[in-house]
Design an enzyme around this catalytic site. Structure first.
Site, PDB file in Angstrom:
ATOM      1  N   GLU A  64       9.481  -0.176  -8.410  1.00 30.16           N
ATOM      2  CA  GLU A  64      10.917  -0.119  -8.646  1.00 30.16           C
ATOM      3  C   GLU A  64      11.633  -1.373  -8.176  1.00 30.16           C
ATOM      4  OE1 GLU A  64      10.547   2.966  -5.971  1.00 30.16           O
ATOM      5  OE2 GLU A  64      11.287   4.498  -7.318  1.00 30.16           O
ATOM      6  N   ASP A 172       8.213   9.907  -0.825  1.00 29.32           N
ATOM      7  CA  ASP A 172       7.267   8.869  -1.248  1.00 29.32           C
ATOM      8  C   ASP A 172       6.501   8.323  -0.045  1.00 29.32           C
ATOM      9  OD1 ASP A 172       5.915   7.360  -3.104  1.00 29.32           O
ATOM     10  OD2 ASP A 172       7.493   5.849  -3.344  1.00 29.32           O
TER      11      ASP A 172
HETATM   12  N1  LIG Z   1      10.286  -5.528   5.359  1.00 31.93           N
HETATM   13  C1  LIG Z   1       9.116  -5.790   4.783  1.00 31.93           C
HETATM   14  N2  LIG Z   1       8.240  -6.605   5.389  1.00 31.93           N
HETATM   15  C2  LIG Z   1       7.064  -6.861   4.807  1.00 31.93           C
HETATM   16  N3  LIG Z   1       6.666  -6.350   3.639  1.00 31.93           N
HETATM   17  C3  LIG Z   1       7.506  -5.516   3.002  1.00 31.93           C
HETATM   18  C4  LIG Z   1       8.768  -5.197   3.535  1.00 31.93           C
HETATM   19  N4  LIG Z   1       9.384  -4.341   2.699  1.00 31.93           N
HETATM   20  C5  LIG Z   1       8.526  -4.143   1.671  1.00 31.93           C
HETATM   21  N5  LIG Z   1       7.404  -4.856   1.837  1.00 31.93           N
HETATM   22  C6  LIG Z   1       6.259  -4.904   0.933  1.00 31.93           C
HETATM   23  O1  LIG Z   1       6.691  -4.658  -0.375  1.00 31.93           O
HETATM   24  C7  LIG Z   1       6.103  -3.483  -0.911  1.00 31.93           C
HETATM   25  C8  LIG Z   1       7.071  -2.778  -1.812  1.00 31.93           C
HETATM   26  O2  LIG Z   1       8.232  -2.422  -1.077  1.00 31.93           O
HETATM   27  P1  LIG Z   1       8.909  -1.005  -1.339  1.00 31.93           P
HETATM   28  O3  LIG Z   1       7.922   0.049  -1.100  1.00 31.93           O
HETATM   29  O4  LIG Z   1      10.133  -0.932  -0.528  1.00 31.93           O
HETATM   30  O5  LIG Z   1       9.215  -1.152  -2.899  1.00 31.93           O
HETATM   31  P2  LIG Z   1       9.176  -0.129  -4.089  1.00 31.93           P
HETATM   32  O6  LIG Z   1       9.453  -0.890  -5.319  1.00 31.93           O
HETATM   33  O7  LIG Z   1      10.033   1.005  -3.770  1.00 31.93           O
HETATM   34  O8  LIG Z   1       7.675   0.322  -4.133  1.00 31.93           O
HETATM   35  P3  LIG Z   1       7.012   1.722  -4.546  1.00 31.93           P
HETATM   36  O9  LIG Z   1       8.077   2.666  -4.912  1.00 31.93           O
HETATM   37  O10 LIG Z   1       6.038   1.396  -5.601  1.00 31.93           O
HETATM   38  O11 LIG Z   1       6.327   2.159  -3.284  1.00 31.93           O
HETATM   39  C9  LIG Z   1       5.688  -2.694   0.309  1.00 31.93           C
HETATM   40  O12 LIG Z   1       4.611  -1.851   0.045  1.00 31.93           O
HETATM   41  C10 LIG Z   1       5.315  -3.786   1.296  1.00 31.93           C
HETATM   42  O13 LIG Z   1       4.013  -4.219   1.056  1.00 31.93           O
HETATM   43 MN   LIG Z   2       6.950   1.384  -1.663  1.00 33.34          MN
HETATM   44 MN   LIG Z   3       9.717   3.055  -3.751  1.00 33.95          MN
END
Ligand SMILES: Nc1ncnc2c1ncn2[C@@H]1O[C@H](COP(=O)(O)OP(=O)(O)OP(=O)(O)O)[C@@H](O)[C@H]1O
Ligand SMILES: [Mn+2]
Ligand SMILES: [Mn+2]
Length: 677
Positions: A64, A172
């Site tokens: 996302e 999640d």
């Molecule tokens: N503050 C942070 N420091 C280091 N890495 C981060 C941080 N925030 C996110 N990440 C990395 O980015 C990835 C994706 O972030 P996040 O889970 O917030 O996004 P998303 O698009 O909601 O992902 P999903 O819904 O597929 O889990 C995380 O799994 C992590 O590896």
């Molecule tokens: Mn994530």
């Molecule tokens: Mn997510």
């Protein structure tokens, strides 16, 4: 440093002033609220100009969003830019931001700043240098210690308890959403799917009205990440905080096993948030919901304490109502943590790696628990292939050790007339690769098989470890009995607390006999009514004494130690539990009177010593020592067949009603017997 802190403090305390300063960048509105005015904060800037974030390379591509390494106010941060396609997506961004502003917990990734202003929607968090837990485990192959595993389990549980207390469901939870700082502290992150608990019902109901699922439906309502989704979520029923508890179990099990869920049966690792399921995924989802399929549960091969497995199992129960609250999980984890710390202190801190365990056999839970509690020390390979201790070639009196028996051993066991087998045994020649060191033992369980199972696994490990530490055979056996007893009773207490075993009256025990042959020395330790009989020059030499309440010296010893011995119907019995034996491993309610401290005898073996019979009381109740010898002489000299012959006699002809285990160890070449007799 001081100047830095002051600068930082100044920046944090005057966000409004800064906001005013940036108004000329074309933005309208205040920095303390989002463009719509639905997200508000007096501490966190919500309208930071994009340029202030200095985005550099992408760190991760989520389903996302894209997460960038960035710099904000001279600090390296992570900037999450969601992929916003629809008005609904933008609504969700605002909802997530509102929630993030409400969250303040030591194990939740804290929001540092945001931009909630078209066309840029960005949230900024501290950069977690060790990335997420999934990467650590599966890409960098981080092998957390038992302590680290428990610590992360606790931290995530606490973060989740906090989220639930705020009235939200995360929806999640998975290792990819657990971030790690440089000390491997865990931080729950990614609240993109979080929802107010009281809204879930509304959402689920509105789905039911929607009718046939479509791709769009999946995207909007079937949320979470497939492997981590509770069965009720997969079935699109009302999801509660208990759905998070389920995801928590899958996550912690993944941590404890370092294995991606279902990777044993499903190779195409699909760890991203579900949009739509393909066919094989649907089959797996069906197996999870209908057949209650779960990932392979952690075993004692994990560095985590075995007690964690029980928590995991209850947390992934298919009935959400049966899953514990996180409050309960945290209490149990705290208990396991304290327990582990105590064990480590007792075992001088050497934590045993997965490679230190005996492999290849089907083992019960109690054997695994024993393995986990007896550390063989650092650098020790499998028990079966351990380094050889140089054999002692001299006796204490300085004379050569000339004689070494030729050992051929075998075991026959049967549950006999009983419906359950509560005897266990060990028969290990060249124990752990120690040349000329042989260990034979029988553990006759009562009030359950647990103690006997535990002892069969713990005893050889303790003996081996003690010998490696340079102890004498006598010392090794005494230490083995007392430690096995202590560890077993600790395990029983732990499980009682975790409600994995019985209630307050649950005190399983076992009698124990162990014979250790080291070159020409035979040392036998006994606690209880198993018996070891040596055949020397055609005569029966009973090495052990039966520890039963009928024996006046034992009865006196028990009474002197505060135990109560009473005549009950047919014989003397000890305590409320009315057991006949006066020494045992376990029987926590009867300690210290029913001691685990063994009586030890040492015998120098010569060519006159023919064989050793060790058996549980099921044999000795109906067959005398001399009779047993006669049966051995009368049977072909195969240890197993001899054991079987004795057992058949005891059960079929003499109606022994008990479980029966018979260990036979010939002490000289079997061929010589046929000639002599
Ligand atoms: N503050 C942070 N420091 C280091 N890495 C981060 C941080 N925030 C996110 N990440 C990395 O980015 C990835 C994706 O972030 P996040 O889970 O917030 O996004 P998303 O698009 O909601 O992902 P999903 O819904 O597929 O889990 C995380 O799994 C992590 O590896
Ligand atoms: Mn994530
Ligand atoms: Mn997510």
């Amino acid at each position: 440093m001081v100047a830095d802190q002051q600068a930082q403090a100044a920046q944090q305390s005057v966000p409004v002033v800064e906001a005013k300063n940036v108004l000329n960048s074309g933005d309208s509105g205040e920095d303390t609220s989002c463009i719509r005015g639905c997200c508000k904060s007096s501490q966190i800037r919500l309208n930071v100009p994009k340029a202030e974030f200095l985005l550099s390379q992408p760190l991760a591509e989520g389903s996302e969003s894209t997460v960038y390494r960035a710099s904000y106010q001279d600090q390296t941060v992570a900037a999450k830019k969601p992929k916003l396609a629809t008005a609904e997506d933008i609504n969700r961004f605002h909802k997530e931001l509102q929630l993030l502003l409400e969250l303040d917990h030591p194990n939740i990734a804290p929001l540092r700043a945001a931009r909630a202003h078209p066309p840029d929607y960005i949230t900024v968090f501290p950069l977690f240098e060790k990335g997420n837990l999934a990467e650590a485990l599966h890409e960098r192959e981080w092998k957390p210690t038992g302590t680290a595993t428990l610590e992360i389990a606790l931290q995530v549980a606490k973060a989740l308890r906090y989220v639930h207390a705020k009235g939200f469901v995360h929806r999640d939870l998975k290792p990819a959403n657990v971030l790690l700082d440089e000390n491997y502290n865990a931080f729950l992150s990614d609240f993109g799917l979080a929802i107010q608990a009281n809204q879930i019902e509304h959402f689920s109901k509105s789905w039911k009205a929607v009718g046939k699922p479509t791709g769009g439906f999946h995207k909007r309502f079937l949320v979470g990440t497939f492997y981590y989704m509770a069965p009720e979520v997969l079935k699109k029923e009302v999801a509660t905080t208990k759905a998070d508890v389920y995801s928590y179990a899958i996550t912690i099990n993944e941590l404890a096993t370092r294995t991606i869920p279902y990777s044993d049966r499903y190779t195409d690792a699909q760890c991203h948030t579900v949009l739509e399921m393909d066919y094989s995924e649907q089959q797996l989802a069906a197996a999870i919901t209908v057949d209650q399929l779960r990932p392979v549960l952690m075993t004692a091969a994990s560095r985590a304490p075995p007690g964690l497995a029980s928590i995991i199992e209850r947390c992934w129960h298919s009935d959400p109502l049966q899953r514990p609250e996180l409050e309960e999980v945290i209490q149990e984890l705290d208990f396991l943590k304290a327990e582990l710390a105590r064990n480590q202190a007792a075992e001088s801190g050497a934590e045993m790696g997965a490679e230190g365990r005996v492999k290849g056999t089907e083992q019960t839970d109690w054997r695994q628990a024993a393995e986990a509690s007896v550390s063989l020390g650092e650098g020790t390979k499998e028990l079966a292939s351990a380094a050889v201790v140089p054999a002692e070639t001299e006796r204490k009196d300085g004379t050569e050790r000339g004689y070494r028996p030729t050992v051929a051993s075998g075991v026959f066991e049967t549950k006999g007339a009983r419906d359950r087998m509560e005897d266990t045994h060990v028969a290990m020649q060249d124990l752990g690769g120690l040349d000329g060191v042989h260990l034979f033992g029988i553990f006759d369980g009562h009030r359950g098989a647990e103690a006997a199972e535990f002892a069969a696994s713990a005893v050889p490990r303790h003996v081996y470890k003690s010998l490696k530490e340079g102890r004498s055979a006598e010392d090794a056996l005494v230490a083995t009995f007392t430690r096995t007893d202590e560890q077993f009773r600790r395990e029983v207490d732990a499980r009682r607390v975790l409600r994995r075993g019985g209630g307050k009256d649950w005190h399983p025990g076992c009698t124990a006999v162990a014979a250790l042959v080291i070159d020409d020395k035979l040392v036998v330790a006994n606690a209880g009514d198993c018996r070891a009989v040596l055949c020397r020059n055609g005569k029966a030499v009973q090495i052990t004494k039966d520890h039963i309440a009928e024996d006046p010296t034992e009865r006196a010893r028990v009474e002197a130690a505060g135990g109560i011995v009473e005549w009950r119907v047919d014989t003397w019995r000890v305590g409320q539990a009315a057991i006949q034996v006066t020494r045992s491993i376990g029987d926590g309610d009867l300690k210290p009177a029913v001691t685990a401290f063994p009586e030890v005898s040492a015998i120098e073996l010569t060519e006159e010593d023919e064989f050793l019979i060790i058996a549980s009381d099921g044999l000795w109740d109906v067959v005398s020592n001399e009779e047993a010898l006669a049966f051995v002489y009368d049977t072909v000299k195969d240890p197993f067949l001899v054991g079987k012959r004795l057992a058949t006699e005891a059960i079929t002809n003499r109606l022994s009603g008990d479980n029966l285990t018979i260990v036979i160890a010939f002490l000289r070449p079997v061929s010589t017997f046929e000639r002599v007799y």
